[in-house]
Design a protein around this motif. Structure first.
Motif, short mmCIF file in Angstrom:
data_model
loop_
_atom_site.label_atom_id
_atom_site.label_comp_id
_atom_site.label_asym_id
_atom_site.label_seq_id
_atom_site.Cartn_x
_atom_site.Cartn_y
_atom_site.Cartn_z
N LEU A 223 0.77 -1.16 0.10
CA LEU A 223 0.04 -0.12 0.09
C LEU A 223 0.98 1.23 0.02
CD1 LEU A 223 -2.76 -1.11 2.56
CD2 LEU A 223 -3.14 -0.80 0.13
N ARG A 224 1.85 1.16 0.86
CA ARG A 224 2.73 2.28 0.95
C ARG A 224 3.50 2.65 -0.40
NH1 ARG A 224 6.68 1.40 3.80
NH2 ARG A 224 6.07 -0.59 4.69
N ALA A 225 3.93 1.58 -1.00
CA ALA A 225 4.83 1.77 -2.01
C ALA A 225 4.08 2.09 -3.21
CB ALA A 225 5.48 0.29 -2.50
N GLU A 226 2.81 1.66 -3.42
CA GLU A 226 2.19 2.10 -4.65
C GLU A 226 1.55 3.56 -4.27
OE1 GLU A 226 -1.01 -0.97 -4.29
OE2 GLU A 226 0.54 -2.48 -4.89
N ARG A 227 1.36 3.97 -3.14
CA ARG A 227 0.91 5.08 -2.96
C ARG A 227 1.99 6.32 -3.17
NH1 ARG A 227 -3.04 8.54 -0.37
NH2 ARG A 227 -2.62 10.52 -0.65
N GLY B 155 4.83 0.92 -11.24
CA GLY B 155 5.46 2.05 -11.10
C GLY B 155 6.73 2.34 -11.03
N PHE B 156 7.27 3.39 -11.00
CA PHE B 156 8.84 3.71 -11.05
C PHE B 156 9.37 4.04 -9.77
CE2 PHE B 156 6.97 3.82 -15.19
CZ PHE B 156 7.74 3.35 -15.88
N GLY B 157 8.94 3.70 -8.80
CA GLY B 157 9.37 4.11 -7.51
C GLY B 157 9.30 5.51 -6.84
N PHE B 158 9.64 5.78 -5.70
CA PHE B 158 9.25 6.74 -4.85
C PHE B 158 10.17 8.11 -4.84
CE2 PHE B 158 11.25 3.66 -2.29
CZ PHE B 158 12.21 4.11 -1.74
N SER C 296 17.71 10.65 4.55
CA SER C 296 16.96 9.40 4.60
C SER C 296 15.81 9.44 3.53
CB SER C 296 16.44 8.88 5.74
OG SER C 296 16.22 7.55 5.79
N LEU C 297 15.18 8.32 3.26
CA LEU C 297 14.23 8.45 2.11
C LEU C 297 13.33 7.21 2.57
CD1 LEU C 297 15.31 5.95 0.06
CD2 LEU C 297 16.90 7.82 -0.17
N GLY C 298 11.97 7.14 1.91
CA GLY C 298 11.09 6.06 1.90
C GLY C 298 10.20 5.76 2.87
N GLY C 299 10.11 7.00 3.94
CA GLY C 299 9.19 6.95 4.95
C GLY C 299 7.89 7.49 4.56
N VAL C 300 6.86 7.51 5.38
CA VAL C 300 5.67 7.96 5.11
C VAL C 300 5.52 9.49 4.89
CG1 VAL C 300 4.53 5.91 5.76
CG2 VAL C 300 4.84 7.68 7.41
N GLU C 301 6.64 10.03 5.36
CA GLU C 301 6.44 11.39 5.43
C GLU C 301 7.29 12.08 4.24
OE1 GLU C 301 9.57 9.72 7.11
OE2 GLU C 301 7.97 10.01 8.25
N SER C 302 7.15 13.03 3.37
CA SER C 302 8.25 13.31 2.25
C SER C 302 9.26 14.23 2.74
CB SER C 302 7.33 14.13 1.40
OG SER C 302 6.22 13.34 0.90
N LEU C 303 10.28 13.67 2.36
CA LEU C 303 11.67 14.37 2.49
C LEU C 303 12.31 15.19 1.41
CD1 LEU C 303 13.18 11.74 4.71
CD2 LEU C 303 11.90 13.29 5.40
N ILE C 304 13.09 16.34 1.82
CA ILE C 304 13.76 16.80 0.66
C ILE C 304 15.26 17.57 1.21
CG2 ILE C 304 12.92 19.11 1.68
CD1 ILE C 304 12.82 20.24 -1.37
N GLY D 181 6.31 10.93 0.17
CA GLY D 181 5.59 10.12 1.11
C GLY D 181 4.12 9.90 0.65
N ILE D 182 3.34 9.81 1.73
CA ILE D 182 1.85 9.34 1.31
C ILE D 182 0.84 10.38 1.49
CG2 ILE D 182 2.48 6.80 2.15
CD1 ILE D 182 0.75 7.52 4.87
N GLU D 183 1.32 11.55 1.73
CA GLU D 183 0.35 12.85 1.92
C GLU D 183 -0.43 13.02 0.57
OE1 GLU D 183 4.66 13.75 3.79
OE2 GLU D 183 3.97 13.01 2.05
#
Length: 396
Positions: free
Chosen positions: A269-273, A315-318, A346-354, A377-379
């Motif tokens: 679910l997370r990876a797809e979103r 998909g092509f990743g997050f 870091s990367l890959g968390g449900v929160e978006s990082l820059i 992330g999933i926002e």
């Protein structure tokens, strides 16, 4: 010692029944029911030592916590299932997992690594390869002719690739690289952290070992540091890696493994979103007046798009990066002005990082100074775009 062999009981899915999807099996962490309580979540095993039998043996299969742990086996089994691997090994970090592979080589072995890769491992290789008498070459792995030219048949023992490659998201043809490596007598190992087994399964494409920094999307909640290796076959090289993990005490702790299993249940679910958000952001930023370029293999004009489309699923990743019009100063100013995105490594968390990667990686980085790395992330994607758009406009 058994790797990725989770405790079994009669309530696990019957292998003789229907072939369930990886999504369903992961959602139930392979469906194991605790035989004592009948709980649908496996218990956390924290014991460091175990009782011997009267004959001085260990019929339980456990003797001490440094080489093995039942909770670790649970998570290893889920990863092995996702990667279609006979075995997996969890480590205390992604770096511990990656360096165990190189440490299993013999002095004098020739290894090839990508020019575009996780900077921490590149720095470790630059420092440690000479000390370990490893002959190291860095190659542009998206150029198969360059890889072919770098291979030394009978001498090259390991080809390490990372695809998509952090932070430029270059794409390497895994199947083609595997054919070239094997023809030269080398193993192919793939850092698939930025793809996840939801989108790419390197072992099915011919790779020998796949590695993940499980800190990233496998865990996905920014609360566990972990690494994992999965193998195509449990040969002598794999046993050497397992011995290195045991001898160096690099196994993941049971509580962290427990949290990782929790996270693997929602991975799809997370990876797809997150992949859908990254793709939408890439499309909307592609023509942004303050963005000079978007680096994302899901874009049709990306140099790696055709290869990625052939080896990535759903998909092509997050992960994506943008090069900010106005250069380094505008890029740093943009990162300073976001509100919803978090300025963090870091990367890959449900929160978006820059993050402004050149500042982190130092003067030898292949990363352009105007680049910002984005982990979607999933926002709500409209919120993510609005925040980044406002920051870009304010920085110019």
């Amino acid at each position: 010692m058994r790797q990725s062999d989770a405790p079994k009981d009669e309530a696990a899915p019957d292998a003789s029944g229907p072939a369930f999807t990886k999504r369903s099996l992961a959602a139930q962490a392979l469906g194991r029911i605790d035989p004592v309580t009948k709980g649908v979540v496996a218990p956390l095993h924290v014991a460091t030592t175990f009782l011997r039998d009267s004959d001085n043996g260990y019929s339980s299969g456990f003797s001490y916590a440094r080489p093995d742990n039942a909770t670790v086996r649970e998570a290893e089994a889920v990863v092995a299932m996702l990667e279609e691997a006979p075995a997996a090994l969890l480590f205390g970090s992604g770096m511990a997992a990656a360096t165990a592979v190189f440490s299993a080589l013999e002095p004098g072995d020739h290894v090839i690594a990508p020019r575009v890769m996780y900077w921490g491992l590149r720095r470790w290789l630059q420092a440690e390869a000479p000390r370990r008498s490893l002959d190291l070459d860095f190659v542009a792995m998206d150029d198969l002719d360059a890889l072919r030219a770098a291979l030394r048949p009978g001498k090259t023992r390991l080809v390490w690739i990372e695809t998509p490659g952090n932070p430029l998201w270059t794409v390497t043809d895994i199947a083609a690289a595997a054919r070239l490596a094997h023809a030269a007598g080398a193993r192919l190992a793939v850092d698939s952290t930025a793809a996840s087994p939801v989108h790419t399964r390197p072992l099915t494409l011919g790779a020998d070992i796949v590695m993940h920094s499980a800190t990233k999307i496998l865990n996905g909640h920014s609360d566990v540091v972990a690494g994992v290796l999965a193998t195509a076959k449990t040969d002598g090289f794999w046993e050497r890696i397992a011995a290195i993990r045991s001898g160096s005490g690099a196994i993941l702790g049971p509580f962290e493994a427990y949290l990782l299993t929790r996270s693997l249940r929602s991975l799809h679910l997370r990876a797809e979103r997150q992949s859908a958000n990254a793709a939408a952001l890439a499309r909307r930023l592609h023509d942004h007046p303050h963005v000079a370029a978007v680096l994302y293999p899901g874009l049709p004009d990306d140099p790696g798009h055709a290869v990625a489309a052939g080896q990535m699923e759903g998909g092509f990743g997050f992960m994506l990066s943008i090069r900010v019009a106005g250069g380094e100063e505008a890029a740093i100013a943009t990162a300073a002005r976001v509100r919803l995105w978090k300025r963090a490594t870091s990367l890959g968390g449900v929160e978006s990082l820059i993050e402004h990667r050149a500042s982190v990686e130092g003067p030898d980085t292949p990363c352009p100074p105007d680049l910002l790395r984005l982990s979607a992330g999933i926002e709500e994607v409209d919120d993510l775009f609005a925040d980044l758009d406002a920051a870009l406009r304010a920085a110019h």
